[in-house]
Design a protein around this motif. Structure first.
Motif, short mmCIF file in Angstrom:
data_model
loop_
_atom_site.label_atom_id
_atom_site.label_comp_id
_atom_site.label_asym_id
_atom_site.label_seq_id
_atom_site.Cartn_x
_atom_site.Cartn_y
_atom_site.Cartn_z
N LEU A 190 20.68 19.80 9.98
CA LEU A 190 21.14 21.20 10.02
C LEU A 190 21.91 21.50 11.31
O LEU A 190 22.89 22.25 11.31
CB LEU A 190 19.94 22.14 9.89
N GLN A 191 21.43 20.89 12.42
CA GLN A 191 22.16 21.08 13.68
C GLN A 191 23.56 20.50 13.61
O GLN A 191 24.53 21.08 14.14
CB GLN A 191 21.36 20.42 14.82
N GLU A 192 23.67 19.32 12.96
CA GLU A 192 25.01 18.71 12.81
C GLU A 192 25.92 19.58 11.97
O GLU A 192 27.12 19.75 12.27
CB GLU A 192 24.84 17.32 12.20
N PHE A 208 10.39 20.80 8.84
CA PHE A 208 11.49 21.31 9.65
C PHE A 208 12.12 20.20 10.47
O PHE A 208 13.36 20.13 10.60
CB PHE A 208 10.98 22.44 10.56
N LEU A 209 11.21 19.35 11.06
CA LEU A 209 11.75 18.29 11.89
C LEU A 209 12.52 17.27 11.07
O LEU A 209 13.44 16.63 11.59
CB LEU A 209 10.60 17.60 12.63
N LYS A 242 21.13 29.58 5.28
CA LYS A 242 20.36 28.36 5.05
C LYS A 242 19.50 28.02 6.28
O LYS A 242 18.32 27.64 6.17
CB LYS A 242 21.32 27.22 4.73
N LEU A 243 20.13 28.16 7.47
CA LEU A 243 19.39 27.87 8.69
C LEU A 243 18.24 28.86 8.88
O LEU A 243 17.12 28.50 9.32
CB LEU A 243 20.34 27.92 9.89
N ALA A 244 18.47 30.11 8.58
CA ALA A 244 17.41 31.11 8.74
C ALA A 244 16.24 30.83 7.82
O ALA A 244 15.05 30.97 8.19
CB ALA A 244 17.98 32.51 8.48
N GLN A 245 16.50 30.43 6.59
CA GLN A 245 15.43 30.11 5.64
C GLN A 245 14.64 28.88 6.10
O GLN A 245 13.42 28.79 5.94
CB GLN A 245 16.02 29.88 4.25
N SER A 246 15.33 27.92 6.67
CA SER A 246 14.63 26.71 7.15
C SER A 246 13.68 27.03 8.28
O SER A 246 12.58 26.47 8.38
CB SER A 246 15.65 25.69 7.67
N VAL A 247 14.11 27.87 9.15
CA VAL A 247 13.29 28.21 10.31
C VAL A 247 12.04 28.97 9.87
O VAL A 247 10.94 28.77 10.39
CB VAL A 247 14.10 29.01 11.33
N GLN A 248 12.13 29.82 8.86
CA GLN A 248 11.03 30.70 8.49
C GLN A 248 10.10 30.09 7.43
O GLN A 248 8.90 30.34 7.44
CB GLN A 248 11.59 32.04 7.97
N SER A 249 10.56 29.29 6.50
CA SER A 249 9.78 28.94 5.33
C SER A 249 9.14 27.55 5.37
O SER A 249 8.23 27.28 4.61
CB SER A 249 10.65 29.05 4.06
N VAL A 250 9.61 26.64 6.14
CA VAL A 250 9.08 25.28 6.11
C VAL A 250 8.12 25.06 7.27
O VAL A 250 8.17 25.78 8.29
CB VAL A 250 10.26 24.27 6.17
#
Length: 340
Positions: A284-286, A277-278, A264-272
């Motif tokens: 996601l960090q929590e 993202f912000l 899930k984290l990898a998809q957030s970093v690449q696709s949004v």
């Protein structure tokens, strides 16, 4: 037949044979009244029989056993002992007739030994024409009258031959009676020893059987205890394995959640985009922090796989078994001896 008197003379050997038939096998003298007859048809003086019976059965208040000295036939007596046996009146009458015949012939059956007509009287070695008719008490030998008057026994004490003969005969008869009594006692002891041997064998068989039963019981107790201890080991094994499996399942679940969050984290970093993202980065960090904390699950302690605490110490039991022995004076042994 006697030519001078014209009377019938009975041969001496026939009379001696009759006297032997009328002699007691214990005292070796002619039967004395009363005469008892045993079930084996042999006769005894009641006095001789009673002495022999009492020597073998000192406590005969309720009866005992009597063994015929002639044929060794064993008779079971009642409480009357020898006095319960029947008298042989026929033998007593024959003895009376025999003594009357001897008296009528002028003979004395107990004074002098009978001589066979073919046996010559012994002669003195020094005086060949003199017969031996006295006994030298000093030299303990029979001799003749000439030896006493003129020979080597003139300074010795002498006695009539018949007197010494009767005395020594009585002593020998007494010795025979004592030997017969002693033999009966020996036979009684031998019979008792035979009975004791049988009892020893029976008691040994009983002890062997009881010993086998005791060891079988020990085997049964040890097998039962062995099964209980094996069951405990199996239970500990089952508990530890079950606990490890539960921990492995927890780690497996955490691994799956961690993989899903990582994807899930990898998809957030690449696709949004940056703005999108912000908006979700903090959340996601929590989630990542919570997942990292959850990854620190409980682990098995060191040595958890050991089973040393289930070791069995048998040294004390082995020492007890090695020293195990028969108990002297046990109650069980006393009961067994009482039953015998």
């Amino acid at each position: 037949m006697d030519i001078q008197t014209g009377q019938l003379v009975q041969p001496v050997n026939a009379m001696e044979s009759l006297e032997k038939q009328l002699s007691c096998p214990i005292c070796l003298d002619m039967f004395t009244k009363p005469v008892v007859i045993l079930p084996c048809q042999h006769n005894l003086c009641r006095g001789c029989a009673n002495d022999l019976y009492e020597s073998r059965n000192p406590y005969h208040y309720s009866g005992g056993t009597f063994r015929c000295p002639t044929c060794r036939f064993e008779v079971v007596m009642d409480r009357h002992g020898v006095y319960g046996l029947q008298r042989n009146l026929l033998v007593e009458n024959i003895i009376d007739i025999y003594k009357q015949q001897q008296e009528s012939r002028g003979g004395d059956t107990e004074e002098a030994p009978r001589k066979d007509k073919d046996v010559k009287e012994p002669k003195c070695k020094e005086h060949e024409d003199e017969r031996i008719n006295i006994y030298c008490v000093s030299c303990q030998t029979p001799t003749c009258s000439m030896c006493k008057v003129f020979g080597q026994h003139k300074d010795c004490n002498v006695s009539p031959l018949h007197t010494v003969y009767q005395s020594q005969k009585n002593e020998l008869c007494l010795a025979v009676e004592l030997l017969a009594t002693g033999n009966s006692c020996i036979q009684a002891v031998m019979a008792q020893m035979d009975d004791t041997c049988k009892l020893i064998q029976e008691n040994a068989e009983l002890r062997k059987r009881r010993l086998g039963e005791s060891f079988d019981l020990l085997y049964a107790i040890m097998e039962e205890r062995k099964g209980q201890l094996l069951e405990r080991i199996s239970q500990v094994e089952q508990d530890k394995v079950s606990m490890l499996k539960n921990m492995a399942d927890q780690y497996k679940q955490q691994l799956q959640l961690s993989n899903q969050l990582q994807e899930k984290l990898a998809q957030s970093v690449q696709s949004v985009g940056a703005a999108q993202f912000l908006l979700t980065a903090k959340q996601l960090q929590e989630e990542a922090k919570q997942a990292a904390r959850a990854a620190q699950l409980k682990r098995p302690e060191p040595g958890y796989e050991s089973m040393e605490h289930l070791s069995l110490d048998t040294q004390e039991a082995e020492a007890l078994l090695a020293c195990m022995d028969f108990t002297q004076g046990s109650k069980e042994g006393d009961q067994d001896s009482d039953t015998k």
